[in-house]
Motif scaffolding. Structure first.
Motif, short mmCIF file in Angstrom:
data_model
loop_
_atom_site.label_atom_id
_atom_site.label_comp_id
_atom_site.label_asym_id
_atom_site.label_seq_id
_atom_site.Cartn_x
_atom_site.Cartn_y
_atom_site.Cartn_z
N THR A 273 0.84 -1.19 0.00
CA THR A 273 0.00 0.00 0.00
C THR A 273 0.88 1.24 0.00
O THR A 273 1.83 1.33 0.78
CB THR A 273 -0.93 0.01 1.23
N VAL A 274 0.56 2.17 -0.89
CA VAL A 274 1.22 3.48 -0.90
C VAL A 274 0.21 4.50 -0.41
O VAL A 274 -1.00 4.32 -0.53
CB VAL A 274 1.74 3.84 -2.31
N ALA A 275 0.74 5.60 0.15
CA ALA A 275 -0.16 6.55 0.81
C ALA A 275 0.34 7.97 0.63
O ALA A 275 1.54 8.22 0.44
CB ALA A 275 -0.26 6.22 2.29
N VAL A 276 -0.60 8.90 0.70
CA VAL A 276 -0.25 10.32 0.74
C VAL A 276 0.66 10.55 1.94
O VAL A 276 0.39 10.06 3.05
CB VAL A 276 -1.51 11.19 0.83
N GLY A 277 1.75 11.26 1.73
CA GLY A 277 2.73 11.51 2.78
C GLY A 277 3.93 10.60 2.73
O GLY A 277 4.95 10.89 3.37
#
Length: 291
Positions: A273-277
């Motif tokens: 999972t990739v995420a904002v930030g």
């Protein structure tokens, strides 16, 4: 430190995007749910059709009326942009008996109703096709998330009086990942020559930057009306040449109508999972065989 500022998926290919806080990298590397649905001419096989202007996809390359469709989505739970419903609206036009100018469609249950509603708007029969696992990207050889910097979007927007700001240019270019805290054209560091890729990390997740995205007619068009900027390609090429980073020396950058980076997600990274930030760190060039 360079970070992910925005994550965007386009659940119905060639239609409006949706911002998400985090997204899983799916079985082929795309953000899960990105381009999971698409419209094609009736009878067209989406896996065999070209995404070019005459390939059978109902996209902005071949059908300016697509820009007149607005889309908003209800999404699956979790880090997943797969739509469970889409609400479409279309410009005012005479209604011939199917429905009004806005309608919600549950997906995939209301597929036939959506096909009829959109087909009435376009004036020809269409099929709604679905690819839940890998999506239906333009670049089938590099189907990972596309990457551009926010500074690049602002710089390119300033080339055109007709473009309001970086947010509008983002809608025209349709990236998946927008980076912050970096200079314009930072993403040009994320590709190298044919046969190689640049490994970079989103948080702890390695991704391979492969090639600069070849642009088409879509960025020249207003994302809401389809109105085209006269001389867009010529001005873009001239300004891209003028602002090309001095260190950019890649045989993949074979002409100046390229912007944004297409990626491949290594098998071991799929499911991450990739995420904002998330921070972005640029690594070394590696063989594309490592994908």
């Amino acid at each position: 430190m360079v970070r992910i500022a925005e994550l965007l998926a386009y659940p119905l290919k060639s239609n409006d995007g949706v911002a998400v806080d985090r997204a899983e990298l799916g079985p082929k590397g795309a953000l899960r749910g990105d381009r999971s649905y698409a419209l094609v001419e009736a009878g067209v096989d989406p896996h065999e059709a070209s995404v070019g202007g005459d390939g059978g996809y109902v996209n902005g390359k071949r059908e300016p009326a697509v820009h007149g469709l607005g889309a908003s989505y209800e999404l699956a739970d979790g880090p997943d942009a797969t739509p469970t419903a889409v609400t479409l609206d279309r410009p005012d036009r005479p209604v011939t008996g199917i429905d009004a100018d806005e309608r919600r469609f549950a997906l995939p249950e209301d597929r036939e109703a959506l096909e009829a509603w959109v087909g009435e708007y376009l004036g020809y029969a269409v099929d709604l096709v679905r690819e839940p696992d890998g999506g239906l990207p333009d670049d089938r050889a590099a189907p990972g998330p596309t990457v551009v910097s926010r500074a690049t979007l602002a710089t390119v927007a300033a080339w055109f009086d007709e473009v309001d700001d970086a947010a509008e240019m983002r809608r025209r270019l349709r990236p998946n990942v927008v980076l912050s805290d970096c200079p314009a054209f930072f993403e040009d560091r994320l590709f190298t020559d044919h046969g190689e890729a640049v490994r970079f990390f989103a948080g702890d997740t390695p991704i391979l930057g492969v090639n600069p995205c070849q642009r088409c007619v879509v960025p020249s068009r207003d994302p809401d009306t389809g109105t085209e900027i006269a001389g867009f390609r010529e001005r873009f090429i001239r300004k891209r040449r003028e602002t090309r980073p001095t260190w950019l020396d890649s045989d993949r950058f074979d002409h100046d109508f390229r912007l944004m980076v297409n990626t491949v997600v290594p098998g071991a990274s799929r499911g991450d999972t990739v995420a904002v930030g998330d921070s972005i760190a640029v690594g070394d060039a590696v063989s594309v065989d490592e994908a």
